[in-house]
Motif scaffolding. Structure first.
Motif, short mmCIF file in Angstrom:
data_model
loop_
_atom_site.label_atom_id
_atom_site.label_comp_id
_atom_site.label_asym_id
_atom_site.label_seq_id
_atom_site.Cartn_x
_atom_site.Cartn_y
_atom_site.Cartn_z
N LYS A 204 45.64 28.32 39.48
CA LYS A 204 45.82 28.31 38.03
C LYS A 204 47.00 27.42 37.66
O LYS A 204 46.94 26.62 36.72
CB LYS A 204 46.06 29.72 37.52
N GLU A 205 48.08 27.54 38.42
CA GLU A 205 49.27 26.71 38.18
C GLU A 205 48.95 25.23 38.34
O GLU A 205 49.40 24.38 37.56
CB GLU A 205 50.38 27.12 39.17
N PHE A 206 48.15 24.92 39.34
CA PHE A 206 47.86 23.53 39.66
C PHE A 206 46.90 22.88 38.67
O PHE A 206 47.11 21.73 38.24
CB PHE A 206 47.28 23.45 41.08
N ALA A 207 45.83 23.59 38.30
CA ALA A 207 44.81 22.93 37.48
C ALA A 207 44.10 23.84 36.49
O ALA A 207 43.15 23.40 35.83
CB ALA A 207 43.77 22.28 38.39
N GLY A 208 44.52 25.10 36.38
CA GLY A 208 43.81 26.04 35.53
C GLY A 208 43.71 25.60 34.08
O GLY A 208 42.63 25.63 33.48
N GLU A 209 44.82 25.17 33.51
CA GLU A 209 44.82 24.76 32.10
C GLU A 209 43.95 23.52 31.90
O GLU A 209 43.21 23.42 30.92
CB GLU A 209 46.25 24.48 31.64
N MET A 210 44.05 22.58 32.83
CA MET A 210 43.27 21.36 32.72
C MET A 210 41.77 21.65 32.77
O MET A 210 40.99 21.15 31.95
CB MET A 210 43.66 20.40 33.85
N LEU A 211 41.35 22.50 33.69
CA LEU A 211 39.93 22.82 33.83
C LEU A 211 39.43 23.62 32.63
O LEU A 211 38.31 23.39 32.13
CB LEU A 211 39.69 23.59 35.13
N THR A 212 40.24 24.54 32.15
CA THR A 212 39.85 25.35 31.00
C THR A 212 39.64 24.48 29.77
O THR A 212 38.72 24.73 28.97
CB THR A 212 40.91 26.41 30.70
N SER A 213 40.46 23.44 29.61
CA SER A 213 40.36 22.58 28.44
C SER A 213 39.02 21.84 28.38
O SER A 213 38.57 21.43 27.32
CB SER A 213 41.50 21.57 28.43
N LEU A 214 38.36 21.70 29.55
CA LEU A 214 37.07 21.01 29.57
C LEU A 214 35.96 21.84 28.94
O LEU A 214 34.91 21.30 28.59
CB LEU A 214 36.69 20.67 31.02
N MET A 215 36.20 23.13 28.78
CA MET A 215 35.17 24.02 28.23
C MET A 215 35.47 24.43 26.79
O MET A 215 34.78 25.26 26.22
CB MET A 215 35.07 25.28 29.09
N THR A 216 36.51 23.84 26.19
CA THR A 216 36.87 24.21 24.82
C THR A 216 36.47 23.11 23.86
O THR A 216 36.22 21.98 24.25
CB THR A 216 38.38 24.46 24.71
#
Length: 216
Positions: A204-216
């Protein structure tokens, strides 16, 4: 004490990247017996292709997957060597009503049908009698399958690029199944149950926010 040059180099590199905590987190589960256990009622989710099956078929597959795990352990074989996923899915889908019908299923070993056929038929019957309210929910609908696959493909491509840019082995970070679990969680399952692996710990620290943004 003995020194291992490769270990020394890798630990020094991890320190330079500030990722020692990541290593400790990754290794911690291997010190727990829970890491080697799986709830029998969830083993059907390890069968490739389970997401596309109907609830009624999944109820049968759930019984069969739990039986396969026990039988394979007794035979001292990996479950998929003992009985392949395609054969297991075919049994759950076709629900044979006799040992002879079981033996005719493509890919199902005839010696296994003779040896364990009656037991398998009992598990099939048990799965068929599960009330609709207790049947497992499919991982995807056929109509949403194409869109979901595209979301998984896009997310996986982004994850691979992010790992390459940040000197991290992508196969350590995530599998396709990990991305699929994240897509499901961020879609209809948002907030339903515990967060998937890619939204916990160092991932989550490494890429969680980045990956989540792809689904918003």
């Amino acid at each position: 004490s003995l020194s291992c040059p490769v270990w020394d180099h890798l630990t020094e590199r991890l320190a330079q990247l500030g990722r020692e905590a990541w290593l400790r987190e990754e290794m911690a589960p291997f010190h727990s017996k829970d890491a080697y256990a799986c709830e029998p009622s969830l083993l059907y989710q390890r069968v490739r292709g389970w997401e596309q099956l109907s609830p009624r078929t999944l109820a049968v597959l759930r019984e069969l997957a739990a039986w396969r795990e026990r039988a394979a352990r007794k035979a001292d074989q990996p479950p998929r060597t003992f009985l392949t996923d395609p054969a297991l899915r075919a049994v759950a889908r076709d629900v044979p009503d006799s040992v002879e019908a079981l033996a005719r299923i493509k890919g199902f070993p005839r010696p296994l049908a003779r040896r364990a056929g009656r037991t398998i038929l009992k598990h099939i019957e048990k799965g068929q009698n599960v009330p609709r309210s207790d049947q497992p929910r499919p991982g995807m609908s056929r109509r949403s399958d194409s869109a979901r696959r595209k979301s998984v493909d896009d997310m996986m491509a982004a994850g691979q690029a992010h790992c390459a840019e940040n000197q991290l082995c992508h196969s350590l970070f995530a599998s396709r199944a990990s991305y699929a679990a994240l897509v499901r969680y961020l879609g209809r399952d948002r907030g339903n149950g515990p967060p998937p692996r890619l939204l916990t710990g160092w991932r989550k620290e490494f890429a969680g926010e980045m990956l989540t943004s792809l689904m918003t």
